[in-house]
Design a protein around this motif. Structure first.
Motif, PDB file in Angstrom:
ATOM      1  N   ARG A   1      15.892  42.044 -11.663  1.00 23.85           N
ATOM      2  CA  ARG A   1      15.685  40.461 -11.302  1.00 23.85           C
ATOM      3  C   ARG A   1      17.021  40.016 -10.472  1.00 23.85           C
ATOM      4  N   CYS A   2      16.506  39.011  -9.898  1.00 21.41           N
ATOM      5  CA  CYS A   2      17.744  38.448  -9.011  1.00 21.41           C
ATOM      6  C   CYS A   2      17.785  36.836  -9.222  1.00 21.41           C
ATOM      7  N   LYS A   3      19.038  36.518  -8.908  1.00 19.17           N
ATOM      8  CA  LYS A   3      19.496  34.837  -9.193  1.00 19.17           C
ATOM      9  C   LYS A   3      20.516  34.600  -8.180  1.00 19.17           C
ATOM     10  N   VAL A   4      20.242  33.532  -7.706  1.00 16.58           N
ATOM     11  CA  VAL A   4      21.228  32.908  -6.560  1.00 16.58           C
ATOM     12  C   VAL A   4      22.759  32.656  -7.408  1.00 16.58           C
ATOM     13  N   SER A   5      23.583  33.267  -6.793  1.00 20.33           N
ATOM     14  CA  SER A   5      24.837  33.245  -7.205  1.00 20.33           C
ATOM     15  C   SER A   5      25.827  32.439  -6.621  1.00 20.33           C
ATOM     16  N   SER A   6      25.573  32.070  -5.001  1.00 18.29           N
ATOM     17  CA  SER A   6      26.470  31.089  -4.585  1.00 18.29           C
ATOM     18  C   SER A   6      25.672  30.465  -3.206  1.00 18.29           C
ATOM     19  N   VAL A   7      26.010  29.272  -3.003  1.00 19.57           N
ATOM     20  CA  VAL A   7      25.441  28.589  -1.744  1.00 19.57           C
ATOM     21  C   VAL A   7      26.307  28.205  -1.143  1.00 19.57           C
TER      22      VAL A   7
END
Length: 144
Positions: free
Chosen positions: A77-83
């Protein structure tokens, strides 16, 4: 062990940081004063900003782009960690040359109002950049 687990849990629960980098650039076009003409006439004949037969004395163009990183968990599973979101805003305004003191005073008042107006267009870009940044950070965890 319990302290280590607590530290890891707090770090994972810490809100992700949004980061909007802003760049604002001003450019100017020359308007040559003539004591026999009105300021409006001088600016209309000098401005390079024309659309649909209309004259504009100022113009703002903004552009937003973004980059994001994600982290992958052991289950895939993936999750946005920074933008990182970037806003570039370019504002074009007149510069009056060779004016009388009366024309200069009139122009300075007008330019102040025009600068505020064009900055309002730039603020629209700032709002868009902040919204994009916030929305990307709030994306839910994904299966891939």
């Amino acid at each position: 062990m319990r302290i280590l687990f607590t530290i890891i849990w707090v770090a994972m629960a810490w809100p992700l940081k949004a980061d909007v980098n802003e760049s604002i650039e001003y450019t100017y076009y020359n308007a040559n004063a003539d004591s026999s003409r009105s300021l409006l006439s001088i600016l209309n004949s000098s401005t390079p900003i024309r659309k649909d037969g209309k004259y504009f004395h100022g113009y703002t163009h903004w552009h937003v782009k973004w980059y994001f990183r994600w982290s992958e968990k052991s289950d895939g599973r993936c999750k946005v960690s920074s933008v990182t979101t970037e806003l570039t805003c370019k504002i074009q305004l007149p510069k009056l040359l060779g004016a009388t003191s009366r024309q200069r005073d009139q122009f300075d008042r007008y330019l102040s109002a025009l600068r505020i107006h064009e900055s309002g267009h730039c603020q629209i870009g700032k709002n868009a950049a902040a919204t994009i940044d916030r929305k990307i950070l709030s994306l839910p965890e994904m299966s891939d």
